[in-house]
Motif scaffolding. Sequence first.
Motif, short mmCIF file in Angstrom:
data_model
loop_
_atom_site.label_atom_id
_atom_site.label_comp_id
_atom_site.label_asym_id
_atom_site.label_seq_id
_atom_site.Cartn_x
_atom_site.Cartn_y
_atom_site.Cartn_z
N HIS A 257 -42.07 -0.56 -56.60
CA HIS A 257 -41.73 -1.96 -56.28
C HIS A 257 -41.68 -2.86 -57.52
CE1 HIS A 257 -42.11 -0.67 -52.17
NE2 HIS A 257 -43.38 -0.32 -52.38
N SER A 258 -41.47 -2.29 -58.69
CA SER A 258 -41.22 -3.13 -59.87
C SER A 258 -39.81 -3.70 -59.78
CB SER A 258 -41.37 -2.31 -61.14
OG SER A 258 -42.71 -1.92 -61.33
N ASP A 259 -39.65 -4.91 -60.31
CA ASP A 259 -38.38 -5.64 -60.22
C ASP A 259 -37.52 -5.28 -61.43
OD1 ASP A 259 -36.50 -7.35 -59.22
OD2 ASP A 259 -37.53 -9.19 -59.80
N ILE A 260 -36.98 -4.07 -61.41
CA ILE A 260 -36.25 -3.53 -62.55
C ILE A 260 -34.83 -3.16 -62.11
CG2 ILE A 260 -36.10 -1.58 -64.17
CD1 ILE A 260 -39.18 -1.61 -64.21
N TYR A 261 -33.86 -3.54 -62.94
CA TYR A 261 -32.46 -3.26 -62.67
C TYR A 261 -31.89 -2.39 -63.78
CZ TYR A 261 -33.24 -7.15 -59.52
OH TYR A 261 -33.74 -7.96 -58.54
N ILE A 262 -30.96 -1.52 -63.41
CA ILE A 262 -30.44 -0.53 -64.35
C ILE A 262 -28.92 -0.65 -64.44
CG2 ILE A 262 -30.31 1.93 -64.95
CD1 ILE A 262 -32.72 2.34 -63.02
N GLU A 263 -28.45 -0.78 -65.66
CA GLU A 263 -27.01 -0.81 -65.96
C GLU A 263 -26.64 0.42 -66.78
OE1 GLU A 263 -25.27 -4.40 -68.14
OE2 GLU A 263 -25.15 -2.83 -69.68
N THR A 264 -25.50 1.00 -66.50
CA THR A 264 -24.93 1.97 -67.41
C THR A 264 -23.48 1.59 -67.68
OG1 THR A 264 -24.78 4.32 -67.97
CG2 THR A 264 -24.11 3.69 -65.74
N CYS A 265 -22.80 2.39 -68.52
CA CYS A 265 -21.46 2.04 -68.97
C CYS A 265 -20.50 3.22 -68.76
CB CYS A 265 -21.46 1.67 -70.45
SG CYS A 265 -22.61 0.37 -70.91
N PRO A 266 -19.21 2.94 -68.60
CA PRO A 266 -18.25 4.02 -68.38
C PRO A 266 -18.23 5.08 -69.48
CG PRO A 266 -17.25 1.91 -67.87
CD PRO A 266 -18.58 1.62 -68.50
N GLN A 267 -18.46 4.67 -70.73
CA GLN A 267 -18.41 5.66 -71.81
C GLN A 267 -19.48 6.73 -71.67
OE1 GLN A 267 -18.72 2.34 -72.20
NE2 GLN A 267 -20.13 1.76 -73.85
N TYR A 268 -20.62 6.38 -71.09
CA TYR A 268 -21.68 7.37 -70.90
C TYR A 268 -21.38 8.28 -69.71
CZ TYR A 268 -23.98 3.98 -73.89
OH TYR A 268 -24.28 3.12 -74.92
N LEU A 269 -20.53 7.82 -68.82
CA LEU A 269 -20.14 8.62 -67.66
C LEU A 269 -18.99 9.56 -67.98
CD1 LEU A 269 -20.25 5.78 -64.97
CD2 LEU A 269 -22.03 7.46 -65.49
N GLU A 270 -18.21 9.24 -69.01
CA GLU A 270 -17.01 10.03 -69.35
C GLU A 270 -17.22 10.96 -70.53
OE1 GLU A 270 -13.14 11.56 -69.28
OE2 GLU A 270 -14.27 10.44 -67.76
N PHE A 271 -17.94 10.50 -71.54
CA PHE A 271 -18.06 11.26 -72.79
C PHE A 271 -19.50 11.72 -73.01
CE2 PHE A 271 -14.79 7.94 -73.44
CZ PHE A 271 -13.68 8.75 -73.61
N THR A 272 -19.66 12.80 -73.74
CA THR A 272 -20.99 13.24 -74.18
C THR A 272 -21.05 13.16 -75.70
OG1 THR A 272 -20.46 15.59 -74.48
CG2 THR A 272 -21.09 14.86 -72.25
N CYS A 273 -22.21 13.49 -76.26
CA CYS A 273 -22.41 13.41 -77.70
C CYS A 273 -21.46 14.34 -78.47
CB CYS A 273 -23.85 13.74 -78.06
SG CYS A 273 -24.43 15.34 -77.44
N ASP A 274 -20.81 15.26 -77.79
CA ASP A 274 -19.87 16.15 -78.48
C ASP A 274 -18.73 15.40 -79.14
OD1 ASP A 274 -21.35 18.38 -77.85
OD2 ASP A 274 -20.12 18.96 -76.12
N VAL A 275 -18.45 14.16 -78.67
CA VAL A 275 -17.35 13.40 -79.30
C VAL A 275 -17.64 13.13 -80.77
CG1 VAL A 275 -16.57 12.33 -77.16
CG2 VAL A 275 -18.30 11.17 -78.55
N TYR A 276 -18.92 13.11 -81.15
CA TYR A 276 -19.26 12.81 -82.54
C TYR A 276 -18.99 13.96 -83.48
CZ TYR A 276 -21.34 8.77 -80.33
OH TYR A 276 -21.53 7.63 -79.58
N LYS A 277 -18.65 15.11 -82.92
CA LYS A 277 -18.25 16.26 -83.73
C LYS A 277 -16.75 16.25 -84.01
CE LYS A 277 -21.90 19.20 -81.77
NZ LYS A 277 -22.18 20.41 -80.95
N ARG A 278 -16.03 15.39 -83.34
CA ARG A 278 -14.58 15.32 -83.51
C ARG A 278 -14.21 14.69 -84.85
NH1 ARG A 278 -12.23 12.97 -77.83
NH2 ARG A 278 -10.89 11.93 -79.37
#
Length: 454
Positions: A257-278
Amino acid sequence: MDMIIKNGSVVTASETVKADVMISDGKIIAIGSNLPTAGITVVDAKGKLVLPGAIDVHTHLAMPFGGTTSADSYLAGTRAAACGGVTTVFDYPMQRKGMTIKEVIDSKKAICAKEACVDYAYHCIITDLNDGAILEEMASAVESGITSFKCFFVYKKEGMMVDDGTFARLLLKAKEVGAMINLHAENPDLIDYNIETFLAEGKTSAWYHYLSRPEYVEAEADKRAVHWAKHLQAPLYLVHMADKEGLEAAIEARKEHSDIYIETCPQYLEFTCDVYKREDGRNFVCSPPMKGQESQDALWKAIKNGEIDVVATDHCPFQSYEKDWGIDDFTKIPNGCAGVENLYPYMLSAANQGKISFNRAIELCSTNPAKIFGCANKGSIAVGKDADIVIYDPDIDFTITVDKMHSDYDHTIWEGIQLKGYPIQTYSRGRLVYDHGDFIGEPGWGQFVKREKR
């Protein structure tokens, strides 16, 4: 102008119904069947979905950072927003030592009054308490409609970080005055240690941006922030959640019951850290960085389970030549990526492909942002609400390319991403501002959204 949108399927966070929508003076005045059409403009939405406009509650327009300024002005960013079905944009103006909240906000309002193409609101970034003056000013800021404030646990060297004591004081004051603190959670000391080690070892590619800020570096800060918010019984909004461990800690606290809200972003849903090897990995550099597959899977699971509240963008694009400053040193790459025009089409495409429902996409991108941040007239298609409406064609196949976008940047991390379905029209308070690929609004149309306190 009076108008009626007929024959479409009206979609809200809770239901999907065949209905007509009548608009007058920028407001929705009726929803139903066989509404009168005599003497008013009729828009035929047969075979289309009629959706509330999205609310991107996380953008950084015209933001000085990394030795330059983000590529999209308030004009370009809000123009792009309109073309992606986003009808309200929240920006993050930054307070510096000696500045009042009012000074920061008023300076941005003056620009947006001339440039904004859709409606706008602000979260003010707090970097210094000015010997307590900022805490005293927060109540009047809330009364003026600024009901959220952001802190950074990072960017110590840049003078943007707040320590735990300052964070706690802001949490408590926000709770007292009916506001909420937003937080960028990463551990700066671990990041600085990792960066120093990698540079000394000659490890300078974009891959080491990710390795300097891996999952556990974000998770520690997430859990620390959740700990303080839980025990101080204060509301907290965690921006751009990207890691599994921190996400799970926030979800667990909410179960208590803590009053905490969570946001994420489309880039985290589409890409993984492997893009940094490109080879072009530097173009994907943002903070927090994209994480591993396990974290991405956890984010999608939480979205499907209703445990993530908001998807927003952290829109902060830079030009490719600026990203190239870091070809041989990842620390010189300006942090940030584009997204405001891609947010709604991406999440609606996910719905169109069956990953989530259209109702859930609207909840994440429109209804929840409006509720959480006190936008009483936004977030749904309902009588009395602003006529912020998107007409969506689920049968369009759309491939994102930079030349189809409406920003001022010269590249996008979304290049080549294929979407199922796409917005064909956007209405801002009843005015058509985007029509079948073309922006037809005007700078200065957007209005400041004065928000209700919590």
